[in-house]
Structure formats: structure tokens, C-alpha cells
Design a protein around this motif. Structure first.
Motif, PDB file in Angstrom:
ATOM      1  N   TRP A 148       3.850   7.398 -17.203  1.00  0.00           N
ATOM      2  CA  TRP A 148       3.847   5.935 -17.150  1.00  0.00           C
ATOM      3  C   TRP A 148       5.062   5.407 -16.397  1.00  0.00           C
ATOM      4  CZ3 TRP A 148       0.115   2.684 -17.418  1.00  0.00           C
ATOM      5  CH2 TRP A 148      -1.037   2.992 -18.147  1.00  0.00           C
ATOM      6  N   LEU A 149       6.196   6.043 -16.537  1.00  0.00           N
ATOM      7  CA  LEU A 149       7.378   5.638 -15.765  1.00  0.00           C
ATOM      8  C   LEU A 149       7.101   5.750 -14.270  1.00  0.00           C
ATOM      9  CD1 LEU A 149      10.351   7.136 -17.790  1.00  0.00           C
ATOM     10  CD2 LEU A 149      10.011   4.735 -17.203  1.00  0.00           C
ATOM     11  N   ALA A 150       6.440   6.820 -13.868  1.00  0.00           N
ATOM     12  CA  ALA A 150       6.114   7.011 -12.447  1.00  0.00           C
ATOM     13  C   ALA A 150       5.180   5.917 -11.947  1.00  0.00           C
ATOM     14  CB  ALA A 150       5.494   8.391 -12.233  1.00  0.00           C
ATOM     15  N   VAL A 151       4.176   5.549 -12.757  1.00  0.00           N
ATOM     16  CA  VAL A 151       3.234   4.498 -12.360  1.00  0.00           C
ATOM     17  C   VAL A 151       3.960   3.163 -12.224  1.00  0.00           C
ATOM     18  CG1 VAL A 151       1.264   3.125 -13.160  1.00  0.00           C
ATOM     19  CG2 VAL A 151       1.178   5.612 -13.266  1.00  0.00           C
ATOM     20  N   LEU A 152       4.783   2.819 -13.205  1.00  0.00           N
ATOM     21  CA  LEU A 152       5.511   1.546 -13.143  1.00  0.00           C
ATOM     22  C   LEU A 152       6.458   1.508 -11.953  1.00  0.00           C
ATOM     23  CD1 LEU A 152       6.250   0.904 -16.916  1.00  0.00           C
ATOM     24  CD2 LEU A 152       4.621  -0.296 -15.452  1.00  0.00           C
ATOM     25  N   GLU A 153       7.134   2.616 -11.675  1.00  0.00           N
ATOM     26  CA  GLU A 153       8.032   2.657 -10.521  1.00  0.00           C
ATOM     27  C   GLU A 153       7.256   2.473  -9.228  1.00  0.00           C
ATOM     28  OE1 GLU A 153      10.197   6.305 -11.021  1.00  0.00           O
ATOM     29  OE2 GLU A 153      11.334   5.487 -12.713  1.00  0.00           O
ATOM     30  N   GLN A 154       6.076   3.044  -9.134  1.00  0.00           N
ATOM     31  CA  GLN A 154       5.240   2.881  -7.937  1.00  0.00           C
ATOM     32  C   GLN A 154       4.837   1.416  -7.775  1.00  0.00           C
ATOM     33  OE1 GLN A 154       1.675   5.237  -7.962  1.00  0.00           O
ATOM     34  NE2 GLN A 154       0.861   4.283  -6.119  1.00  0.00           N
ATOM     35  N   PHE A 155       4.410   0.783  -8.852  1.00  0.00           N
ATOM     36  CA  PHE A 155       4.027  -0.626  -8.790  1.00  0.00           C
ATOM     37  C   PHE A 155       5.215  -1.503  -8.411  1.00  0.00           C
ATOM     38  CE2 PHE A 155       0.331  -0.208 -12.065  1.00  0.00           C
ATOM     39  CZ  PHE A 155      -0.463   0.364 -11.090  1.00  0.00           C
ATOM     40  N   GLU A 156       6.377  -1.218  -8.973  1.00  0.00           N
ATOM     41  CA  GLU A 156       7.567  -2.014  -8.663  1.00  0.00           C
ATOM     42  C   GLU A 156       7.976  -1.857  -7.203  1.00  0.00           C
ATOM     43  OE1 GLU A 156       9.662  -2.097 -13.071  1.00  0.00           O
ATOM     44  OE2 GLU A 156      10.001  -0.384 -11.770  1.00  0.00           O
ATOM     45  N   ARG A 157       7.888  -0.648  -6.671  1.00  0.00           N
ATOM     46  CA  ARG A 157       8.199  -0.434  -5.244  1.00  0.00           C
ATOM     47  C   ARG A 157       7.234  -1.230  -4.362  1.00  0.00           C
ATOM     48  NH1 ARG A 157       8.413   4.891  -6.698  1.00  0.00           N
ATOM     49  NH2 ARG A 157       6.471   5.305  -5.624  1.00  0.00           N
ATOM     50  N   ALA A 158       5.956  -1.233  -4.732  1.00  0.00           N
ATOM     51  CA  ALA A 158       4.960  -1.983  -3.951  1.00  0.00           C
ATOM     52  C   ALA A 158       5.266  -3.469  -3.972  1.00  0.00           C
ATOM     53  CB  ALA A 158       3.560  -1.703  -4.488  1.00  0.00           C
ATOM     54  N   LEU A 159       5.654  -3.992  -5.130  1.00  0.00           N
ATOM     55  CA  LEU A 159       5.989  -5.409  -5.218  1.00  0.00           C
ATOM     56  C   LEU A 159       7.264  -5.731  -4.452  1.00  0.00           C
ATOM     57  CD1 LEU A 159       5.118  -5.922  -8.964  1.00  0.00           C
ATOM     58  CD2 LEU A 159       4.013  -7.077  -7.038  1.00  0.00           C
ATOM     59  N   ASP A 160       8.257  -4.844  -4.534  1.00  0.00           N
ATOM     60  CA  ASP A 160       9.509  -5.059  -3.810  1.00  0.00           C
ATOM     61  C   ASP A 160       9.301  -5.037  -2.299  1.00  0.00           C
ATOM     62  OD1 ASP A 160      10.887  -5.245  -6.199  1.00  0.00           O
ATOM     63  OD2 ASP A 160      11.552  -3.163  -6.177  1.00  0.00           O
ATOM     64  N   ALA A 161       8.328  -4.270  -1.856  1.00  0.00           N
ATOM     65  CA  ALA A 161       8.083  -4.125  -0.421  1.00  0.00           C
ATOM     66  C   ALA A 161       6.958  -5.030   0.053  1.00  0.00           C
ATOM     67  CB  ALA A 161       7.751  -2.657  -0.109  1.00  0.00           C
ATOM     68  N   ALA A 162       6.626  -6.061  -0.711  1.00  0.00           N
ATOM     69  CA  ALA A 162       5.477  -6.903  -0.379  1.00  0.00           C
ATOM     70  C   ALA A 162       5.594  -7.543   1.002  1.00  0.00           C
ATOM     71  CB  ALA A 162       5.292  -7.985  -1.444  1.00  0.00           C
ATOM     72  N   ASP A 163       6.809  -7.818   1.451  1.00  0.00           N
ATOM     73  CA  ASP A 163       6.981  -8.432   2.764  1.00  0.00           C
ATOM     74  C   ASP A 163       7.088  -7.400   3.873  1.00  0.00           C
ATOM     75  OD1 ASP A 163       6.896 -10.985   1.756  1.00  0.00           O
ATOM     76  OD2 ASP A 163       9.052 -11.056   1.413  1.00  0.00           O
ATOM     77  N   GLU A 164       7.051  -6.142   3.514  1.00  0.00           N
ATOM     78  CA  GLU A 164       7.139  -5.074   4.500  1.00  0.00           C
ATOM     79  C   GLU A 164       5.794  -4.366   4.572  1.00  0.00           C
ATOM     80  OE1 GLU A 164      10.338  -2.502   3.389  1.00  0.00           O
ATOM     81  OE2 GLU A 164      11.665  -4.169   2.974  1.00  0.00           O
ATOM     82  N   THR A 165       5.647  -3.549   5.577  1.00  0.00           N
ATOM     83  CA  THR A 165       4.433  -2.756   5.672  1.00  0.00           C
ATOM     84  C   THR A 165       4.537  -1.614   4.674  1.00  0.00           C
ATOM     85  OG1 THR A 165       4.234  -3.284   8.004  1.00  0.00           O
ATOM     86  CG2 THR A 165       3.012  -1.368   7.216  1.00  0.00           C
ATOM     87  N   LEU A 166       3.548  -1.505   3.857  1.00  0.00           N
ATOM     88  CA  LEU A 166       3.538  -0.464   2.835  1.00  0.00           C
ATOM     89  C   LEU A 166       2.213   0.257   2.899  1.00  0.00           C
ATOM     90  CD1 LEU A 166       5.072   0.692   0.322  1.00  0.00           C
ATOM     91  CD2 LEU A 166       3.684  -0.862  -1.023  1.00  0.00           C
TER      92      LEU A 166
END
Length: 92
Positions: free
Chosen positions: A8-26
Motif C-alpha cells: 500500500w505504501l508503494a501504491v500511495l507513493e505512485q499516486f502522489e508522484r503522479a499528482l506531483d507531476a501533473a503539470d509535467e509529462t508522465l
């Protein structure tokens, strides 16, 4: 640390990275939800991620509607004849 907590920590970290990079190409990453329920100690963090995702979805929905209105307006502009040059006199 239990396997479920680690997953679950890995999933949350993945979601947080996606949100942090919302203005970048991901590059979209798929994820597999861990088999067990989210651990209680991660519930507040998961709810914060969910709230951020909902804000992002709302913003994207509004942007999509705005772009759709602009496209509709552009489609209403008549196309000019192709055999006659079109000029716009901005000085006269």
C-alpha cells in the motif's frame, strides 16, 4: 513491516508522484491494488491522495469543457475559398 503495508505504501507513493507531476509529462503507469485492505495507519494519507485526485479531476473536467467550447466556436467559422487569397487589413 507487513507485506500489505509495504504494498500500500508503494501504491500511495505512485499516486502522489503522479499528482506531483501533473503539470509535467508522465508516462501512465498501471498498478495492481494490494490484495489486503489498506492498513489503518495509511487511511489518512490515502484520503489526502483521494482528495487531491478529486481536485485534479475537477480541474481537468473544467478544462475539457472550455476546450470543447473553443473547438465548437472554431467550427462555426466559415472556411474561405481556397482559390482566392485571404488578407486581413490591420492598418487600414
Amino acid at each position: 513491516m507487513s507485506d500489505n503495508l509495504t504494498a500500500w505504501l508503494a501504491v500511495l507513493e505512485q499516486f502522489e508522484r503522479a499528482l506531483d507531476a501533473a503539470d509535467e509529462t508522465l508516462d501512465p503507469e498501471s498498478f495492481d491494488a494490494p490484495s489486503g485492505p489498506i492498513p489503518q495507519e495509511l487511511r489518512v494519507r490515502a484520503e489526502a491522495v483521494l482528495a487531491r485526485q478529486q481536485v485534479m479531476i475537477g480541474g481537468l473536467t473544467a478544462s475539457r469543457a472550455h476546450v470543447a467550447r473553443e473547438i465548437a466556436a472554431l467550427r462555426r467559422v466559415p472556411s474561405g475559398r481556397q482559390d482566392v487569397p485571404a488578407y486581413l487589413d490591420v492598418e487600414g
